[in-house]
Design a protein around this motif. Structure first.
Motif, PDB file in Angstrom:
ATOM      1  N   ILE A 186      -3.763 -11.115  -1.862  1.00 38.74           N
ATOM      2  CA  ILE A 186      -3.159 -10.376  -2.965  1.00 38.74           C
ATOM      3  C   ILE A 186      -2.275 -11.316  -3.772  1.00 38.74           C
ATOM      4  CG2 ILE A 186      -1.581  -8.513  -3.574  1.00 38.74           C
ATOM      5  CD1 ILE A 186      -2.566  -7.052  -1.036  1.00 38.74           C
ATOM      6  N   LYS A 187      -2.490 -11.308  -5.073  1.00 40.09           N
ATOM      7  CA  LYS A 187      -1.676 -12.111  -5.986  1.00 40.09           C
ATOM      8  C   LYS A 187      -0.542 -11.264  -6.562  1.00 40.09           C
ATOM      9  CE  LYS A 187      -1.815 -14.740 -10.233  1.00 40.09           C
ATOM     10  NZ  LYS A 187      -2.282 -14.630 -11.579  1.00 40.09           N
ATOM     11  N   ASP A 188      -0.837 -10.003  -6.897  1.00 38.67           N
ATOM     12  CA  ASP A 188       0.159  -9.160  -7.551  1.00 38.67           C
ATOM     13  C   ASP A 188      -0.223  -7.690  -7.399  1.00 38.67           C
ATOM     14  OD1 ASP A 188       2.418  -8.592  -9.130  1.00 38.67           O
ATOM     15  OD2 ASP A 188       1.239  -8.589 -10.983  1.00 38.67           O
ATOM     16  N   ILE A 189       0.795  -6.836  -7.340  1.00 41.38           N
ATOM     17  CA  ILE A 189       0.586  -5.382  -7.368  1.00 41.38           C
ATOM     18  C   ILE A 189       1.512  -4.828  -8.439  1.00 41.38           C
ATOM     19  CG2 ILE A 189       0.708  -3.202  -6.123  1.00 41.38           C
ATOM     20  CD1 ILE A 189       0.247  -4.738  -3.539  1.00 41.38           C
ATOM     21  N   LYS A 190       0.942  -4.089  -9.375  1.00 43.92           N
ATOM     22  CA  LYS A 190       1.727  -3.479 -10.455  1.00 43.92           C
ATOM     23  C   LYS A 190       1.655  -1.966 -10.332  1.00 43.92           C
ATOM     24  CE  LYS A 190       1.194  -7.244 -13.675  1.00 43.92           C
ATOM     25  NZ  LYS A 190       0.601  -7.755 -14.870  1.00 43.92           N
ATOM     26  N   GLY A 245      -8.000   0.495  -1.683  1.00 44.67           N
ATOM     27  CA  GLY A 245      -7.429   1.843  -1.774  1.00 44.67           C
ATOM     28  C   GLY A 245      -6.410   2.075  -0.677  1.00 44.67           C
ATOM     29  N   GLN A 246      -6.690   1.591   0.523  1.00 44.17           N
ATOM     30  CA  GLN A 246      -5.736   1.713   1.626  1.00 44.17           C
ATOM     31  C   GLN A 246      -4.474   0.916   1.329  1.00 44.17           C
ATOM     32  OE1 GLN A 246      -7.956   0.505   5.084  1.00 44.17           O
ATOM     33  NE2 GLN A 246      -8.980   2.476   5.277  1.00 44.17           N
ATOM     34  N   VAL A 247      -4.646  -0.280   0.757  1.00 45.08           N
ATOM     35  CA  VAL A 247      -3.480  -1.095   0.387  1.00 45.08           C
ATOM     36  C   VAL A 247      -2.668  -0.368  -0.679  1.00 45.08           C
ATOM     37  CG1 VAL A 247      -2.748  -3.256  -0.722  1.00 45.08           C
ATOM     38  CG2 VAL A 247      -4.566  -3.289   0.998  1.00 45.08           C
ATOM     39  N   ALA A 248      -3.344   0.185  -1.688  1.00 39.76           N
ATOM     40  CA  ALA A 248      -2.647   0.898  -2.763  1.00 39.76           C
ATOM     41  C   ALA A 248      -1.832   2.061  -2.209  1.00 39.76           C
ATOM     42  CB  ALA A 248      -3.661   1.401  -3.801  1.00 39.76           C
ATOM     43  N   MET A 249      -2.409   2.829  -1.288  1.00 40.80           N
ATOM     44  CA  MET A 249      -1.675   3.967  -0.719  1.00 40.80           C
ATOM     45  C   MET A 249      -0.507   3.502   0.141  1.00 40.80           C
ATOM     46  SD  MET A 249      -4.499   6.942  -0.053  1.00 40.80           S
ATOM     47  CE  MET A 249      -5.552   6.007   1.023  1.00 40.80           C
ATOM     48  N   LYS A 250      -0.717   2.476   0.951  1.00 36.58           N
ATOM     49  CA  LYS A 250       0.350   1.971   1.825  1.00 36.58           C
ATOM     50  C   LYS A 250       1.526   1.446   1.002  1.00 36.58           C
ATOM     51  CE  LYS A 250       1.387  -1.501   5.292  1.00 36.58           C
ATOM     52  NZ  LYS A 250       1.164  -2.887   5.579  1.00 36.58           N
ATOM     53  N   LYS A 251       1.228   0.612  -0.002  1.00 35.61           N
ATOM     54  CA  LYS A 251       2.282   0.012  -0.817  1.00 35.61           C
ATOM     55  C   LYS A 251       2.995   1.062  -1.681  1.00 35.61           C
ATOM     56  CE  LYS A 251       1.820  -4.254   0.502  1.00 35.61           C
ATOM     57  NZ  LYS A 251       2.876  -4.970   1.200  1.00 35.61           N
ATOM     58  N   THR A 252       2.245   2.059  -2.150  1.00 34.32           N
ATOM     59  CA  THR A 252       2.862   3.132  -2.934  1.00 34.32           C
ATOM     60  C   THR A 252       3.790   3.959  -2.063  1.00 34.32           C
ATOM     61  OG1 THR A 252       0.960   3.196  -4.420  1.00 34.32           O
ATOM     62  CG2 THR A 252       2.390   5.138  -4.400  1.00 34.32           C
ATOM     63  N   LYS A 253       3.381   4.223  -0.838  1.00 29.64           N
ATOM     64  CA  LYS A 253       4.231   4.976   0.105  1.00 29.64           C
ATOM     65  C   LYS A 253       5.515   4.187   0.397  1.00 29.64           C
ATOM     66  CE  LYS A 253       4.973   8.531   2.623  1.00 29.64           C
ATOM     67  NZ  LYS A 253       5.506   9.696   1.951  1.00 29.64           N
ATOM     68  N   GLU A 254       5.412   2.855   0.487  1.00 32.50           N
ATOM     69  CA  GLU A 254       6.608   2.034   0.692  1.00 32.50           C
ATOM     70  C   GLU A 254       7.524   2.092  -0.527  1.00 32.50           C
ATOM     71  OE1 GLU A 254       5.219  -1.926   1.621  1.00 32.50           O
ATOM     72  OE2 GLU A 254       4.343  -1.282   3.536  1.00 32.50           O
ATOM     73  N   LYS A 255       6.962   2.094  -1.721  1.00 30.64           N
ATOM     74  CA  LYS A 255       7.749   2.119  -2.959  1.00 30.64           C
ATOM     75  C   LYS A 255       8.355   3.497  -3.226  1.00 30.64           C
ATOM     76  CE  LYS A 255       7.470   0.703  -7.799  1.00 30.64           C
ATOM     77  NZ  LYS A 255       8.658  -0.126  -7.788  1.00 30.64           N
ATOM     78  N   TYR A 256       7.642   4.547  -2.839  1.00 34.83           N
ATOM     79  CA  TYR A 256       8.092   5.932  -3.056  1.00 34.83           C
ATOM     80  C   TYR A 256       8.116   6.665  -1.718  1.00 34.83           C
ATOM     81  CZ  TYR A 256       6.781   4.848  -7.905  1.00 34.83           C
ATOM     82  OH  TYR A 256       6.667   4.277  -9.142  1.00 34.83           O
ATOM     83  N   PRO A 257       9.028   6.325  -0.825  1.00 36.28           N
ATOM     84  CA  PRO A 257       9.015   6.919   0.519  1.00 36.28           C
ATOM     85  C   PRO A 257       9.305   8.421   0.541  1.00 36.28           C
ATOM     86  CG  PRO A 257      10.972   5.578   0.209  1.00 36.28           C
ATOM     87  CD  PRO A 257      10.120   5.362  -0.989  1.00 36.28           C
ATOM     88  N   GLN A 258       9.961   8.921  -0.499  1.00 34.38           N
ATOM     89  CA  GLN A 258      10.303  10.342  -0.545  1.00 34.38           C
ATOM     90  C   GLN A 258       9.145  11.212  -1.030  1.00 34.38           C
ATOM     91  OE1 GLN A 258      11.028   8.074  -2.805  1.00 34.38           O
ATOM     92  NE2 GLN A 258      10.720   9.001  -4.799  1.00 34.38           N
ATOM     93  N   ALA A 259       8.055  10.587  -1.489  1.00 37.44           N
ATOM     94  CA  ALA A 259       6.939  11.327  -2.077  1.00 37.44           C
ATOM     95  C   ALA A 259       5.735  11.358  -1.136  1.00 37.44           C
ATOM     96  CB  ALA A 259       6.536  10.683  -3.402  1.00 37.44           C
ATOM     97  N   ASN A 260       4.958  12.416  -1.290  1.00 34.83           N
ATOM     98  CA  ASN A 260       3.678  12.537  -0.583  1.00 34.83           C
ATOM     99  C   ASN A 260       2.560  12.239  -1.564  1.00 34.83           C
ATOM    100  OD1 ASN A 260       4.667  13.430   1.967  1.00 34.83           O
ATOM    101  ND2 ASN A 260       5.027  15.437   1.062  1.00 34.83           N
ATOM    102  N   ILE A 261       1.576  11.475  -1.123  1.00 32.66           N
ATOM    103  CA  ILE A 261       0.401  11.208  -1.949  1.00 32.66           C
ATOM    104  C   ILE A 261      -0.543  12.396  -1.773  1.00 32.66           C
ATOM    105  CG2 ILE A 261      -1.567   9.683  -2.328  1.00 32.66           C
ATOM    106  CD1 ILE A 261       0.221   7.414  -1.115  1.00 32.66           C
ATOM    107  N   ILE A 262      -0.806  13.086  -2.878  1.00 34.61           N
ATOM    108  CA  ILE A 262      -1.637  14.287  -2.770  1.00 34.61           C
ATOM    109  C   ILE A 262      -3.016  14.119  -3.416  1.00 34.61           C
ATOM    110  CG2 ILE A 262       0.306  15.852  -2.500  1.00 34.61           C
ATOM    111  CD1 ILE A 262       0.007  16.598  -5.455  1.00 34.61           C
TER     112      ILE A 262
END
Length: 111
Positions: free
Chosen positions: A101-105, A40-57
Motif C-alpha cells: 500500500i502506497k496511500d489510503i485516502k 475491500g477487506q483493507v478498506a473496511m478495516k482501515k475505515t473502522k480504525e478511522k471511525y471507531p464509533q461507526a458501524n459499516i452498514i
C-alpha cells in the motif's frame, strides 16, 4: 419396449439428475473471490480504525484505476453512528508488483 424404457430413463435423469457442468460452475464461482476482495477487506478495516464509533452498514466496489506502476482500488462505504449516517469514499493506492500500500485516502459524503 426399449423405446419406453429409454424415455423413462431420460425423464428420470431430467427430473433427478444433476448437470455436472452447471454444478461445477456454481461451485467454482463460490470458491473464487473477486480480485478486489483483498482491498475491500483493507478498506473496511482501515475505515473502522478511522471511525471507531461507526458501524459499516453497506459496501460498494466502485472500480480500479490501473497505472503503469501503481493502481487504485475505489470503494464507497456507508457508515452509521447513533445520530447520523454518511458515506466514505476510500481509495487504496498500491504497487502493482508488490501490492504494498502506497496511500489510503478517505473522503466523506452525505450521499
Amino acid at each position: 419396449m426399449n423405446f419406453i424404457l429409454s424415455i423413462q430413463l431420460l425423464f428420470g435423469l431430467f427430473l433427478f439428475g444433476e448437470y455436472p457442468s452447471e454444478t461445477n460452475e456454481v461451485a467454482l464461482a463460490q470458491q473464487q473471490a473477486p480480485p478486489y476482495a483483498k482491498w475491500g477487506q483493507v478498506a473496511m478495516k482501515k475505515t473502522k480504525e478511522k471511525y471507531p464509533q461507526a458501524n459499516i452498514i453497506d459496501y460498494l466496489h466502485i472500480g480500479r484505476e490501473k497505472g503503469p506502476k501503481y493502481s487504485t482500488e475505489k470503494f464507497k462505504l456507508w457508515l452509521k453512528t447513533d445520530n447520523k449516517e454518511f458515506g466514505v469514499f476510500v481509495d487504496i493506492t498500491f504497487d502493482n508488483k508488490t501490492e504494498q500500500i502506497k496511500d489510503i485516502k478517505y473522503r466523506e459524503t452525505t450521499r
